[in-house]
Design an enzyme around this catalytic site. Sequence first.
Site, PDB file in Angstrom:
ATOM      1  N   ARG A 173      30.893  61.276  -8.866  1.00 38.96           N
ATOM      2  CA  ARG A 173      31.067  59.726  -8.395  1.00 38.96           C
ATOM      3  C   ARG A 173      30.826  59.036 -10.017  1.00 38.96           C
ATOM      4  O   ARG A 173      29.991  58.789 -10.732  1.00 38.96           O
ATOM      5  CB  ARG A 173      29.835  59.467  -7.627  1.00 38.96           C
ATOM      6  CG  ARG A 173      30.024  59.769  -6.223  1.00 38.96           C
ATOM      7  CD  ARG A 173      31.051  59.415  -5.610  1.00 38.96           C
ATOM      8  NE  ARG A 173      31.085  59.568  -4.286  1.00 38.96           N
ATOM      9  CZ  ARG A 173      31.892  59.211  -3.157  1.00 38.96           C
ATOM     10  NH1 ARG A 173      33.297  58.900  -4.007  1.00 38.96           N
ATOM     11  NH2 ARG A 173      32.130  59.491  -2.234  1.00 38.96           N
ATOM     12  N   ALA A 187      32.697  61.346   4.596  1.00 36.74           N
ATOM     13  CA  ALA A 187      32.824  59.879   5.100  1.00 36.74           C
ATOM     14  C   ALA A 187      33.964  59.358   4.223  1.00 36.74           C
ATOM     15  O   ALA A 187      34.663  60.259   3.518  1.00 36.74           O
ATOM     16  CB  ALA A 187      31.434  59.236   4.308  1.00 36.74           C
ATOM     17  N   GLU A 193      38.286  61.866   8.896  1.00 34.67           N
ATOM     18  CA  GLU A 193      37.484  61.871   7.558  1.00 34.67           C
ATOM     19  C   GLU A 193      36.771  63.395   8.090  1.00 34.67           C
ATOM     20  O   GLU A 193      36.874  64.249   6.915  1.00 34.67           O
ATOM     21  CB  GLU A 193      36.294  61.081   7.443  1.00 34.67           C
ATOM     22  CG  GLU A 193      37.002  59.807   6.960  1.00 34.67           C
ATOM     23  CD  GLU A 193      37.878  59.939   5.445  1.00 34.67           C
ATOM     24  OE1 GLU A 193      37.444  60.867   4.577  1.00 34.67           O
ATOM     25  OE2 GLU A 193      38.502  58.994   4.964  1.00 34.67           O
ATOM     26  N   GLU A 220      37.969  66.244   5.065  1.00 27.67           N
ATOM     27  CA  GLU A 220      37.111  66.675   3.979  1.00 27.67           C
ATOM     28  C   GLU A 220      36.549  67.973   4.225  1.00 27.67           C
ATOM     29  O   GLU A 220      36.171  68.745   3.193  1.00 27.67           O
ATOM     30  CB  GLU A 220      35.974  65.667   3.819  1.00 27.67           C
ATOM     31  CG  GLU A 220      36.576  64.453   2.992  1.00 27.67           C
ATOM     32  CD  GLU A 220      35.308  63.357   2.902  1.00 27.67           C
ATOM     33  OE1 GLU A 220      34.293  63.840   2.744  1.00 27.67           O
ATOM     34  OE2 GLU A 220      35.610  62.254   2.183  1.00 27.67           O
TER      35      GLU A 220
END
Length: 186
Positions: free
Chosen positions: A68, A80, A96, A100
């Site tokens: 991040r 998410a 999602e 993912e």
Amino acid sequence: MNEQASSKFEEVTLSTESIFKGRIISLQVDTVRLPNGETATREIVKHPGAVAVIALVEDKMLVVEQYRKPFEKNLVEIPAGKLDHGEEPLAAAIRELAEETGYTAGDIRLIHSFYTSPGFANELIHLFVAENLARGEAHLDEDEFLDCSAITLEEAEQYIAEGRIGDAKTIMAVYAWKLYRLTGKL
């Protein structure tokens, strides 16, 4: 609080200046009239909304670890992503989860929707729980790099203590999962 009571705090928008429009967010500055008649400015981040999924496999929860940039470190989070234009939250949660993690859900339902930072952003996250999962193959976006794993509740709580889990949606998910294990209800 009823609508009439809350309207006494309403701020009337007098003008809006668009500052930035990006791929995910936009930023605007609104000039508003306050309840006392004075004016003020409000910096507002506009976001299309997002979904997050508490995906439970046996007695574990699926998480993804990714870098991040705002924090210059890896974080562990629940799957998410943002809503695409016109997309329904349930469809986005299913998408999602599959993108993912590679998993599809036999059962998926909305737990609650919540604002992330109502003081300056309009982002609304829809939190789902997914169970009876079937394994498949993940299909990450071209600019998405992450590892998917399944962790126990005890590991999740340890990750929170260590700062590896630090975002609100995942912390909320861990405590919802803990409550679910105690009561059988979400």
